[in-house]
Design an enzyme around this catalytic site. Structure first.
Site, PDB file in Angstrom:
ATOM      1  N   GLU A   1       2.418   2.631  16.626  1.00  0.00           N
ATOM      2  CA  GLU A   1       2.378   1.173  16.483  1.00  0.00           C
ATOM      3  C   GLU A   1       3.220   0.568  17.593  1.00  0.00           C
ATOM      4  O   GLU A   1       4.243   1.144  17.994  1.00  0.00           O
ATOM      5  CB  GLU A   1       2.947   0.754  15.120  1.00  0.00           C
ATOM      6  CG  GLU A   1       3.027  -0.765  14.993  1.00  0.00           C
ATOM      7  CD  GLU A   1       3.294  -1.276  13.586  1.00  0.00           C
ATOM      8  OE1 GLU A   1       3.839  -0.514  12.776  1.00  0.00           O
ATOM      9  OE2 GLU A   1       2.950  -2.443  13.327  1.00  0.00           O
TER      10      GLU A   1
ATOM     11  N   ASN B   1      -4.552  -1.877   6.805  1.00  0.00           N
ATOM     12  CA  ASN B   1      -3.368  -1.047   7.069  1.00  0.00           C
ATOM     13  C   ASN B   1      -2.612  -0.732   5.789  1.00  0.00           C
ATOM     14  O   ASN B   1      -2.700   0.361   5.261  1.00  0.00           O
ATOM     15  CB  ASN B   1      -2.438  -1.744   8.066  1.00  0.00           C
ATOM     16  CG  ASN B   1      -1.069  -1.078   8.116  1.00  0.00           C
ATOM     17  OD1 ASN B   1      -1.004   0.129   8.275  1.00  0.00           O
ATOM     18  ND2 ASN B   1      -0.012  -1.832   7.953  1.00  0.00           N
ATOM     19  N   GLU B   2      -1.876  -1.711   5.304  1.00  0.00           N
ATOM     20  CA  GLU B   2      -1.025  -1.466   4.129  1.00  0.00           C
ATOM     21  C   GLU B   2      -1.321  -2.587   3.137  1.00  0.00           C
ATOM     22  O   GLU B   2      -0.580  -3.547   3.018  1.00  0.00           O
ATOM     23  CB  GLU B   2       0.438  -1.485   4.565  1.00  0.00           C
ATOM     24  CG  GLU B   2       1.395  -0.894   3.577  1.00  0.00           C
ATOM     25  CD  GLU B   2       2.811  -0.852   4.134  1.00  0.00           C
ATOM     26  OE1 GLU B   2       3.384  -1.922   4.385  1.00  0.00           O
ATOM     27  OE2 GLU B   2       3.347   0.257   4.314  1.00  0.00           O
TER      28      GLU B   2
ATOM     29  N   CYS C   1       1.700  -2.832  10.645  1.00  0.00           N
ATOM     30  CA  CYS C   1       1.536  -4.245  10.290  1.00  0.00           C
ATOM     31  C   CYS C   1       0.929  -5.061  11.421  1.00  0.00           C
ATOM     32  O   CYS C   1       0.402  -6.143  11.152  1.00  0.00           O
ATOM     33  CB  CYS C   1       2.879  -4.838   9.891  1.00  0.00           C
ATOM     34  SG  CYS C   1       3.528  -4.149   8.372  1.00  0.00           S
TER      35      CYS C   1
HETATM   36  O1  AHR Z   1       6.273   1.631  10.253  1.00  0.00           O
HETATM   37  C1  AHR Z   1       6.735   0.323  10.137  1.00  0.00           C
HETATM   38  C2  AHR Z   1       5.900  -0.511   9.182  1.00  0.00           C
HETATM   39  O2  AHR Z   1       6.007  -0.030   7.886  1.00  0.00           O
HETATM   40  C3  AHR Z   1       4.423  -0.485   9.443  1.00  0.00           C
HETATM   41  O3  AHR Z   1       4.062  -1.414  10.378  1.00  0.00           O
HETATM   42  C4  AHR Z   1       3.826  -0.844   8.119  1.00  0.00           C
HETATM   43  O4  AHR Z   1       2.546  -0.305   7.942  1.00  0.00           O
HETATM   44  C5  AHR Z   1       4.865  -0.386   7.124  1.00  0.00           C
HETATM   45  O5  AHR Z   1       5.217  -1.402   6.271  1.00  0.00           O
END
Ligand code: AHR
Length: 804
Positions: free
Chosen positions: A25, A350-351, A219
């Protein structure tokens, strides 16, 4: 004695060759200022403050002006340029500070380029590198600028190494020039690609031999609002067509703001696919599913407008795999890669969590499965490994027959140690697991004090043995985040740390590498005996409230007829500490007066166990009753009797064990305001008996988190004819262990032992000591079907044994 039995003749699940991968990321200067080797920050003058990163150089004799313009832009996606206008009295211009400096090496070649157009006069432009101390490292000159944009290049070879150099652009002679897309790249990039990636950083990735690369986040996929989401189509093609976007980590953490953090997308989706190919990793792109980050706005794309998001996914598959003659395949071919990239997996979101995610996932899956059944879809199980969001999502994934579920976990080392058996009982026939983001946090999630220390690395290693043992369920795993610049980070811990010239792997990196390089092809059953460590269910006591004001008196803790604590509060609150809430003594009672607060006050000793806590409690106002805390061993580890909780409808025994919440028992019940209650909690071993006004209301057994002396897994490498045994000893004592290998006809006495160990669990690697904690190899020549091995304190050991 501790024993480890490996059944060599009973091979189990095949291990996914792509099991151990990496998660990339653009956080912590991961891409811009990191992996993407561009040395100029704000090269296109597109930051909202267009001269951020640039400084006017105006010696006292110099006269001139610097302005930002957007007339007749070179590229519509990057419309701005800088005009340097000099009166000709002395060289005049600007300099770029790079990403916390420009890192340059003595004698190496750096390629400068810029789009330039002459405005007035016939000035000369000097392109110069200066060291941090002001010394000139190299200089080149350019001239004869036409009135239309033209690309100019120059080569610089600094006469010294400097991690904090600056790039100066100085106009000599009267006149004005416009500059756009000002760039400086080292010649030595990964595979010497022009405009490519930092070779030392990619080498660290290649050395992991990663099975897959998940990109571009994280994120940043979601964006804090949908408008600022990651859109892969904006990241391909000529770099001048890639439009700048603010990086969400620029402003996410007020305690680590990074106002100069933007995404230039010089490292875009084409480069990600190319990187995967270079390092032999399966590509795993993650796409926005119509939801902005749920920790931020949580903005949703209405369901009836989701088509364009789904179309992006379809187009991406064509960009990666389509023939060079297809519309998106042609875009790939135009970038120099007519062959497909062989994409097999795609992440939807993603999350994410909640019913809104399921609604969107269902729509994505329907179209993608219809058109591309060959692509495995990865769904998100939310941010934590066992909360309500997670528990809501998993049954849905089973119903939907999801392919792969991405679980995330940032937790304490204790969590990792106590949960190494997590997957032993997962459904073998349900969706497969991708343990897609994890890292042990030495202090707490998003604490700036977290360190990549040996304790964290070994707790992860212990946990990963559980993933390996369950390789039929867990198909992939990756640590997160990957990179961090020592001066540009927002989040810690991270797998690999860099500065402008150096890079080092953390102990966690070497754990990953030991698993990846010693993967094996099939799992071998392993049984451990005498490894469980005694777990004492003990800790401090406490009083608390939740959205309620209450008061407490006559608090007594006794054990075997001995009084450990007696507080009537007539002399104040000696021995008590307040965690939260508004506490004071009033009329002989200890009162938490804020009816909106979650209040906690603690007393006693962490070593207390098998005690009886008695007290009187009275609710003063608010929506719930009161809480009694026992076995308090930190905010991540304690048990609470919640009396009149859940909107004052139930009493519940709740536990937070190794950072995981459990509602252990619940019965209907409520608390009256203004009435004194007699409360008693008996702690007998791990059993809790909870009394109200002398009546047993609830009881439960709450075993404390169980950890082990040793953790182990075993695999077989068919090609090498080797049994690979991985053993983690997270404790401070060497552990003499009997190892038996059953079902083998021939064993070579000499094995390779690879050991990652350190003198102290708090040890870390650093720029100065990059390999302080790194694996050592040696021979061990006493292997037999039954042999003894002493596992070093604080270690992970890989034994590679030749056996048939
Ligand atoms: O790894 C850092 C962050 O943690 C990532 O962007 C996200 O997917 C998670 O909340």
């Amino acid at each position: 004695m501790t024993t480890i039995k490996v059944q060599v003749d009973k091979p189990g699940a095949k291990i996914n060759p792509a099991m151990w991968g990496i998660f990339f990321e653009d956080i912590n200067f991961g891409a811009d200022g990191g992996l993407y080797a561009e040395l100029v920050k704000n090269r296109a003058f597109e930051f909202p403050e267009p001269l951020m990163g640039w400084t006017k150089i105006s010696p006292s004799l110099a006269r001139g002006g610097i302005s930002i313009r957007d007339d007749g832009p070179f590229a519509p996606a990057n419309p701005h340029c800088v005009r340097i206008q000099s009166e000709g009295t002395a060289p005049f211009g600007i300099s770029n500070e790079g990403f916390r400096g420009l890192g340059v090496r003595k004698g190496e070649t750096y390629h400068f380029s810029a789009q330039i157009r002459g405005v007035t006069g016939s000035p000369v432009l000097f392109v110069q590198l200066y060291g941090a101390d002001g010394s000139l490292l190299d200089s080149a000159s350019l001239g004869e600028f036409p009135s239309n944009w033209k690309k100019y290049t120059a080569t610089l070879r600094p006469n010294d190494t400097d991690a904090k150099a600056r790039l100066a652009l100085l106009v000599e002679g009267k006149g004005a020039v416009d500059l756009a897309l000002v760039s400086l790249f080292p010649e030595k990039t990964w595979q010497n690609r022009s405009g490519g990636l930092r070779a030392d950083m990619v080498q660290m990735l290649a050395d992991l031999k990663p099975g897959f690369l998940r990109f571009p986040g994280g994120c940043i996929v979601e964006g804090s609002v949908l408008e600022r989401r990651y859109q892969w189509k904006n990241t391909i093609g000529p770099i001048e067509d890639r439009k700048l976007l603010v990086n969400r980590w620029n402003y996410e953490f007020l305690h680590r703001p990074t106002p100069d953090y933007f995404q230039s997308f010089g490292l875009g989706f084409f480069e990600f696919f190319q990187l995967c190919e270079d390092i032999g990793a399966e590509p795993l792109p993650i796409l926005n599913c119509g939801m902005a980050c749920q920790f931020n706005s949580g903005e949703l794309c209405p369901l009836d407008q989701l088509d364009s998001f789904i179309q992006d996914a379809l187009d991406l598959i064509e960009f990666a795999n389509g023939p060079a003659a297809s519309p998106w395949g042609a875009r790939r071919a135009a970038m120099g890669h007519p062959e497909p990239f062989n994409l097999k997996m795609l992440g939807v979101g993603n999350e994410q969590w909640g019913p809104q995610y399921i609604e969107r996932l269902v729509r994505f899956s329907k179209v993608l499965k219809e058109k591309h059944p060959e692509i495995a879809l990865v769904s998100s199980a939310g941010p934590l490994p066992a909360d309500d969001r997670f528990n809501f999502l998993w049954p849905k994934f089973r119903e939907l027959k999801a392919d792969i579920v991405d679980e995330h976990c940032y937790a304490t080392p204790l969590w990792f140690l106590a949960n190494s058996h997590r997957y032993d009982n997962y459904d073998r026939n349900g969706p497969k697991v991708f343990f897609g983001e994890y890292a042990a946090q030495s202090v707490a999630m998003v604490s700036t004090k977290n360190r990549n220390n040996l304790e964290c690395a070994l707790s992860e290693a212990a946990y990963l043995t559980g993933l390996e043992r369950n390789a039929d369920v867990v198909r992939m795993a990756s640590y997160a985040p990957l990179f961090a610049h020592v001066e540009g980070w927002q989040w810690t811990p991270n797998l690999i740390w860099t500065d402008n010239l150096r890079v080092y792997g953390t102990p966690n990196y070497y754990v990953q590498q030991l698993f990846s390089l010693n993967r094996g092809d099939v799992v071998l059953p392993v049984t451990l005996a005498e490894v469980e460590l005694p777990a004492v269910p003990g800790g401090r006591i406490g009083l608390g409230t939740n959205q309620t004001a209450a008061e407490f008196k006559d608090v007594r803790v006794t054990r075997d007829g001995r009084t450990l604590l007696s507080s009537d509060f007539s002399n104040g609150t000696p021995g008590w500490s307040v965690e939260s809430g508004n506490w004071s003594v009033k009329d002989g009672a200890y009162q938490q007066a804020d009816s909106n607060a979650t209040g906690i006050a603690l007393a006693g000793d962490a070593s207390w166990s098998d005690y009886t806590l008695s007290l009187k409690a009275r609710k003063l106002g608010g929506s719930e009753g009161f809480t009694i805390v026992v076995r308090y061993d930190g905010p991540e580890n304690h048990v609470v009797w919640n009396i009149g909780g859940y909107q004052n409808k139930f009493h519940g025994i709740q536990a937070r064990l190794a950072q995981q919440d459990h509602l252990v028992a619940q019965v209907p019940g409520s608390i009256e305001t203004g009435r004194w209650y007699d409360v008693k909690v008996e702690l007998k071993g791990s059993r809790l008996n909870c009394y109200l006004d002398g009546k047993l209301v609830q009881n439960a057994d709450v075993p404390p988190p169980q950890t082990q002396r040793l953790y182990a897994s075993a695999t077989r490498d068919n090609g090498a004819g080797e049994v690979i045994v991985k053993v983690v000893n997270p404790g401070n004592d060497a552990t003499e262990t009997k190892i038996s290998l059953s079902g083998v006809s021939h064993i070579e006495p000499e094995a390779l032992a690879i050991v990652l160990a350190g003198d102290n669990l708090h040890d870390v690697n650093s720029m100065e000591q990059p390999k302080k904690i790194s694996p050592d190899e040696s021979k061990f020549d006493k292997v037999a079907s039954n042999f003894t091995y002493s596992f070093q304190p604080r270690s992970m050991t890989v034994l590679r044994i030749k056996a048939r």
